[in-house]
Design a protein around this motif. Sequence first.
Motif: not given
Length: 450
Positions: A62-65, A121-124, A142-151
């Motif tokens: 959900g988040i990464v998509t 990107a979703v799997l990683t 969930a917040l960590f995922i958001t920040l991590w994929v971004t930076v």
Amino acid sequence: MPPGITTLAADAPTLSAANTGFMLICSALVMLMTPALAFFYGGMVRVKSTLNMLMMSFISLGIVTILWVLYGFSLAFGTDAGSIIGWSQDFVGLSGIGVTELWDGYTIPVYVFAVFQLMFAVLTPALISGALADRVKFTSWALFITLWVTVVYFPVAHWVWGAGGWLFELGVIDFAGGTAVHINAGAAALGVILVIGKRVGFKKDPMRPHSLPLVMLGAGLLWFGWFGFNAGSWLGNDDGVGAVMFVNTQVATAAAMLAWLGYEKLRHGSFTTLGAASGAVAGLVAITPAGGAVSPLGAIAVGAIAGVLCAMAVGLKYRFGYDDSLDVVGVHLVGGIVGSLLIGFFATGGVQSDAKGLFYGGGLDQLGKQAVGVFAVLAYSLVVSAILAFLLDKTIGMRVEEDDEVSGIDQVEHAETAYDFSGAGGGLSSRSTPPAPGTTAAPTNKKVDA
């Protein structure tokens, strides 16, 4: 994975229905790998953490998509800026892309390339979750995922695969994600667990997998989906390179599974199902960067070496005291390093590119390039991930309360449990009435619920 390349107008490709269909299928296979990973991880944890483990993978879908559509694709594959990051306004929201517009230099639409890369990107970040089992707040995750994929993920994907990315320009070979996916996720997992600490009872309480059949199901589905992950990364199969990658994926995985089991038998005296599943995943990880550069014989070597080294590496957490719950560091970080570096030895120069490894007359040049890629991604992901975890831990908190961890994170975080045992066992049906004292029950042919 080849980034976009510029072609002359006279040589401009036309849309290939075959390649487009193939890539859509590959995208679906890679999407399947995230729920497969959820099963794999879900079976490895204790009963009280099963649902949380499943959800930590599923939430990434959900988040990464959404982030990928909003800005992730632009950061990873937009026009290069300083060899560090990309940006293209047309990719923001995927709003400026024509339906029939082709990915630069290839015969598939941009939309197809974007959705294929989305599944990576979703799997990683889902891979990271296995190291954090039993103890992380779901909101914080969930917040960590958001920040991590971004930076972390989006920039690293640009370094490795984006046109102009500095690791690509250096000549680092990563066919389908040894650095960008597996080293990236494994280093991130190590960075986070060094910050949040060990599970309650680590090295004291038994923490055995609660469902090995679920683990085997997940491993089998991962193996199946990985053919799309690897073979699809050539973005078509007009020249046969994708077919070589498909074969090498199967060969290396088989070799790693056998090598892990052999090591396990010699070291511990048994062939375990968990060892078979883990060995297969180790082989899949190791061949991911290398499969387009080596021969099938080289793939056997890559898989066998990875199987043994990863089996050895999973025990390091007990020696050094870091709690990598489900061996993300031992399998994905170590497997990614092994596969990436072995390109410097086994690259034939006759498949993906003309780069040759040491054993094929290429000297140490390619090995040096691979080492730069490995340790650059490892260091960046480790440090930034640890910083993100530290900031979250000091603000909203990363861990559940100790009592909640002991009682079970499923009930605390999700108000559910994976299994309902209330009706298990023998006895009278809830619809049955026991005979009155001093009487004998009349015989009946009705079935009694167990």
